[in-house]
Write a protein that holds these residues in place. Sequence first.
Motif, PDB file in Angstrom:
ATOM      1  N   GLU A 241       0.753  -1.082   0.173  1.00 15.26           N
ATOM      2  CA  GLU A 241      -0.082  -0.021  -0.112  1.00 15.26           C
ATOM      3  C   GLU A 241       0.884   1.193  -0.142  1.00 15.26           C
ATOM      4  N   VAL A 243       2.074   4.645   1.290  1.00 12.08           N
ATOM      5  CA  VAL A 243       2.112   5.302   2.587  1.00 12.08           C
ATOM      6  C   VAL A 243       2.537   6.864   2.622  1.00 12.08           C
ATOM      7  N   SER A 246      -0.527   9.281   3.415  1.00 12.12           N
ATOM      8  CA  SER A 246      -1.191   9.195   4.657  1.00 12.12           C
ATOM      9  C   SER A 246      -0.181   9.358   5.756  1.00 12.12           C
ATOM     10  N   ARG A 247       1.076   9.142   5.692  1.00  4.20           N
ATOM     11  CA  ARG A 247       2.134   9.590   6.794  1.00  4.20           C
ATOM     12  C   ARG A 247       2.168  11.108   6.699  1.00  4.20           C
ATOM     13  N   ALA A 249      -0.602  12.942   6.138  1.00  7.08           N
ATOM     14  CA  ALA A 249      -1.405  13.565   6.814  1.00  7.08           C
ATOM     15  C   ALA A 249      -1.283  13.456   8.170  1.00  7.08           C
ATOM     16  N   GLU A 250      -0.701  12.247   8.783  1.00  2.82           N
ATOM     17  CA  GLU A 250      -0.469  12.199  10.132  1.00  2.82           C
ATOM     18  C   GLU A 250       0.146  13.273  10.715  1.00  2.82           C
ATOM     19  N   ILE A 274      -9.428  12.324   2.299  1.00  2.00           N
ATOM     20  CA  ILE A 274      -9.397  11.110   3.031  1.00  2.00           C
ATOM     21  C   ILE A 274      -9.262   9.871   1.887  1.00  2.00           C
ATOM     22  N   ILE A 277      -6.084  10.330   0.361  1.00  2.00           N
ATOM     23  CA  ILE A 277      -4.898   9.670   1.174  1.00  2.00           C
ATOM     24  C   ILE A 277      -5.008   8.378   1.803  1.00  2.00           C
ATOM     25  N   GLY A 278      -5.957   7.831   1.605  1.00  2.00           N
ATOM     26  CA  GLY A 278      -6.223   6.418   2.043  1.00  2.00           C
ATOM     27  C   GLY A 278      -5.853   6.370   3.458  1.00  2.00           C
ATOM     28  N   ALA A 279      -6.485   7.550   4.257  1.00  2.00           N
ATOM     29  CA  ALA A 279      -6.112   7.524   5.786  1.00  2.00           C
ATOM     30  C   ALA A 279      -7.528   7.150   6.269  1.00  2.00           C
ATOM     31  N   SER A 280      -6.966   6.133   7.249  1.00  2.34           N
ATOM     32  CA  SER A 280      -8.166   5.645   8.079  1.00  2.34           C
ATOM     33  C   SER A 280      -8.729   6.556   8.952  1.00  2.34           C
ATOM     34  N   SER A 281     -10.040   6.563   9.162  1.00  2.56           N
ATOM     35  CA  SER A 281     -10.676   7.574  10.054  1.00  2.56           C
ATOM     36  C   SER A 281     -10.730   6.957  11.496  1.00  2.56           C
TER      37      SER A 281
END
Length: 289
Positions: A241, A243, A246-247, A249-250, A274, A277-281
């Motif tokens: 996947e 990253v 998403s990283r 965004a973190e 979201i 980004i593939g960011a988990s909520s």
Amino acid sequence: GIGDVAEVDGFFRSLRSTGVRQRRSHRAKAELVRLVAVALERLVKFPARDVPPLPVPPDAARQEVEAVARRVREMWALPNGPIVNVIRTVERHGVVVARMLLESDTVDAFSVPFPDRPVIVLGKDKGRPDRSRWDCGHELGHLVMHDPDPQRSRHLEDQANWFAAELLLPAGEVRDLLPSTADWKVLADLKVSWGVSMNALLQRAKALGVMPEAAYVQALKTMSTRGWNRREPVQLATVEEPVLLSRAAELIADGSTTLDELAGGIGLPVELVIDIIGASSDPRPSVEF
């Protein structure tokens, strides 16, 4: 500025069977990924763009293309053996990778060489780790070797596949491992260790002169009869996947910017951001296996 990329075309697989509308829709998806990346990059330092431009002529032969793939392995100092994580390798060199639902049978992946951040979009809807690694290598080949081609020449697709083959299965390392007939046990083991499909391994064996044409054709027939061209008998354990986004965004969440603010700044719905980004909520850290 953010809007100066309308002229940049992309690379789309099987494009002769992909209509203009679908191409535009995919191109728009890549543009959204780029917008999100550029917005994040104002707040977080991304890896430097490091995709070497090594153009080849449209009629370049396989040997020339494979030399380019070897050069990229060398420039990126990739160790011998299988590439551990193709997506992460590409991200580390400044390419933005995203998974999106492509709802398309003809396109598994595509890329757009935006000058600020090249983008590779992989389908979410395929779920085949071996395919995904290959697609990522193929798109990298386009970004390294090609200008987008309005003629959509079949030959550029062949070149991107030759590039992926040498990137993922370097001739010097795999030639002596490949079987000269369809030894399914050997092919299954090689699939697991090198992270490519049995089909790709058969093609490689034929291309490197290890497997005679007749044995190759017979192997494909057997795969077809057993239904393995749709689902191979051995699957890879994990899907790679992206990253990078998403990283990033973190990191901004640890600072003072929320995803809502980020989305508002680029004028996109936060749900879409979201998704890109593939960011988990789910805020809980997840167990890494």
